[in-house]
Enzyme design. Structure first.
Site, PDB file in Angstrom:
ATOM      1  N   HIS A   1      23.806  47.373  56.404  1.00 56.47           N
ATOM      2  CA  HIS A   1      23.918  47.303  58.022  1.00 56.47           C
ATOM      3  C   HIS A   1      23.979  45.986  58.701  1.00 56.47           C
ATOM      4  CE1 HIS A   1      22.906  49.406  62.021  1.00 56.47           C
ATOM      5  NE2 HIS A   1      22.515  47.927  62.130  1.00 56.47           N
ATOM      6  N   GLU A   2      23.435  45.140  58.357  1.00 54.91           N
ATOM      7  CA  GLU A   2      23.416  43.719  58.871  1.00 54.91           C
ATOM      8  C   GLU A   2      24.387  42.956  58.454  1.00 54.91           C
ATOM      9  OE1 GLU A   2      21.479  43.085  61.467  1.00 54.91           O
ATOM     10  OE2 GLU A   2      20.185  44.292  61.151  1.00 54.91           O
TER      11      GLU A   2
ATOM     12  N   HIS B   1      27.169  43.696  60.904  1.00 57.03           N
ATOM     13  CA  HIS B   1      27.009  42.784  62.148  1.00 57.03           C
ATOM     14  C   HIS B   1      27.619  41.346  61.894  1.00 57.03           C
ATOM     15  CE1 HIS B   1      25.022  45.370  65.159  1.00 57.03           C
ATOM     16  NE2 HIS B   1      23.963  45.615  63.967  1.00 57.03           N
TER      17      HIS B   1
ATOM     18  N   GLU C   1      27.456  47.475  67.192  1.00 56.99           N
ATOM     19  CA  GLU C   1      26.777  48.478  66.215  1.00 56.99           C
ATOM     20  C   GLU C   1      27.711  49.535  65.612  1.00 56.99           C
ATOM     21  OE1 GLU C   1      23.231  49.980  64.828  1.00 56.99           O
ATOM     22  OE2 GLU C   1      23.670  48.058  66.049  1.00 56.99           O
TER      23      GLU C   1
END
Length: 508
Positions: free
Chosen positions: A272-273, A276, A302
């Protein structure tokens, strides 16, 4: 070539435009410096450093605020109001004008107070969470709510204050549009989750039960980032109480966290990170410090993290690639198959209370709870002391579970310690957007699943770079999505995706 083109293009820019860009680059450099201090506070700063860090960050906030709202900024914007600008320059001026008008409405003293409160509240939240003591955090939350109401009133006293705050994180989509998407998700997901809970599908949910040492999980997280293409020359991996990403196209750092009973949680948060970070690192380097070198907004941001986490990391194709690596680190799972891993990573949990550990479906009900509570707080419809009970009641109503304590209830997220009211809806908006973007990428990239299974991520990264990252803030949200997918932003791709995926998994 891009840098040379930018330099050539700048040669015939209006003098006021060049002067405005110079000012923007300077105040964004101050903001970047504050960002590094914020990262340090959450990752490396000793606990006793809070009083000094509070003053440092509030000073930088006020300096940046003064630079943005300086009379010269307004004069330059006025001079450019009727100028004949290219589409790109007009977009830059649009973004700067929005920031200027919002900042100019807010007194610098309030900006400083919000910053100081956030720094102090962060430490208070960490201690309150560790000690399961909402009362210790409540005064900081109350002060944040009061300050943010005042902030919203300065910007527009005639509008809903929560709507004004939401625009700090999603300036291009209306609150009405956000609420309609959240409502559509609720209408789609609640009956689907109910059907899943009534299903007799026998998923391999105990595949990764056991104890998985943190040191080995950290080594695996680093290897995961290398696998998907994280540039460690411009980034680093650290541990924090709440996973986050901070930085720009030259220096973008990620954090994750580890639970020795849940290795999949760390994998999910790490990927997930990465999403980003990949967005930030993919922004045009020659536009650093200008709106064309900044991400669009948090909904788009997001979308990048949720795309990598859900559409890549939770896919069968990814586990065909990744399971042998996982088993090298944890050989006690050697009996697990790809299908076992896929099912375990996509299990719909009946009793999970923690948002960042939630499955792909119930996640959005976690968001709805937070959205409704913070909206009511800001509007004055909910008292601070009633937050724990309201939280627990909503979890029971929407998810059928009730927290036993506030550490796993209303103290679990970091956002309110920063005063970030209006942030939470962007998580669901981003998930919806991720489905639409990934569907478009699948239609344009040959055999994307096969590429993922082979560890070949170049085409996907390039597609996202070309359709999202390279544009910075040039296009507003809906236009960016429409250019990338050919359709206006909607929840259609998301609902199609979850109905197909979870229908197949659970036989519903």
């Amino acid at each position: 070539m891009a840098t040379e083109a930018a330099a050539d293009d700048a040669a015939d820019a209006p003098e006021a435009y060049d002067a405005l860009l110079d000012r923007v680059r300077r105040w964004n450099a101050v903001g970047s410096a504050a960002g590094v201090l914020g990262w340090d506070q959450q990752v490396m700063m000793p606990e006793g450093g809070t009083p000094a860090r509070s003053k440092q960050l509030s000073t930088l906030s006020s300096i940046r605020h003064d630079m943005v709202t300086d009379e010269e900024t307004g004069d330059l914007l006025d001079e450019l109001a009727d100028a004949d600008l290219t589409d790109e320059r007009a977009a830059v001026v649009r973004e700067i004008r929005r920031d200027y008008e919002r900042a100019d409405a807010v007194p610098v003293e309030l900006v400083e107070e919000i910053s100081e409160t956030g720094t102090e509240a962060l430490q208070a939240w960490e201690e309150a969470k560790a000690e399961d003591d909402f009362d210790a955090f409540a005064p900081y939350l109350e002060k944040h709510v009061e300050l943010k109401r005042e902030y919203a009133e300065h910007i527009d006293p005639d509008r809903d204050p929560y709507e004004v705050l939401f625009e700090d994180y999603e300036p291009c989509l209306s609150m009405e549009r956000a609420e309609s998407i959240l409502e559509e998700l609720r209408e789609t997901l609640v009956p689907m989750i109910d059907a899943i809970r009534e299903s007799d599908a026998d998923l391999a949910v105990d595949t990764f039960e056991g104890t998985f040492p943190e040191a080995e999980q950290e080594a695996l997280a680093r290897e995961t980032l290398e696998l998907v293409g994280y540039d460690f020359d411009r980034g680093r991996l650290d541990v924090s109480s709440h996973p986050f990403t901070a930085g720009n196209q030259f220096d973008c750092r990620v954090t994750t966290r580890f639970d020795e009973s849940d290795p999949l949680g760390a994998i999910g948060s790490t990927i997930h990170e990465f999403g980003h970070a990949q967005y930030n690192l993919g922004l045009p380097q020659e536009q650093f410090g200008t709106p064309l070198g900044e991400s669009r907004d948090l909904s788009v941001h997001e979308s990048q993290s949720r795309l990598w986490e859900n559409h890549v990391g939770r896919s069968r194709a990814f586990w065909e690639l990744f399971l042998p690596t996982f088993q090298e680190h944890f050989p006690e799972t050697d009996d697990a198959t790809v299908e076992d891993a896929y099912q375990a990573f996509n299990q719909v949990h009946e009793d999970n209370l923690i948002r960042v550990e939630a499955d792909e479906l119930t996640y959005h009900l976690h968001i709805v709870v937070r959205f409704e509570i913070e909206r009511d707080l800001v509007r004055g419809d909910l008292a601070i002391e009633d937050v724990p009970e309201a939280w627990n009641d909503k979890y029971e109503e929407y998810l059928g579970i009730r927290p036993d304590n506030d550490a796993e209830g209303c103290l679990q997220d970091i956002h309110w310690s920063h005063g970030n009211f209006g942030y939470f809806p962007t998580y669901s908006l981003g998930s919806v957007m991720a489905a639409q973007l990934f569907a478009a990428a699948e239609s344009e990239i040959d055999d994307l699943d096969d590429q993922i299974a082979a560890g070949e991520f170049d085409d996907l990264r390039e597609w996202l770079g070309e359709n999202v990252h390279q544009h910075g803030s040039r296009y507003e949200t809906n236009e960016l999505v429409k250019r990338a997918t050919g359709e206006d932003f909607s929840a259609d791709a998301f609902t199609d995706y979850v109905e197909e995926k979870y229908g197949e998994l659970y036989g519903i």
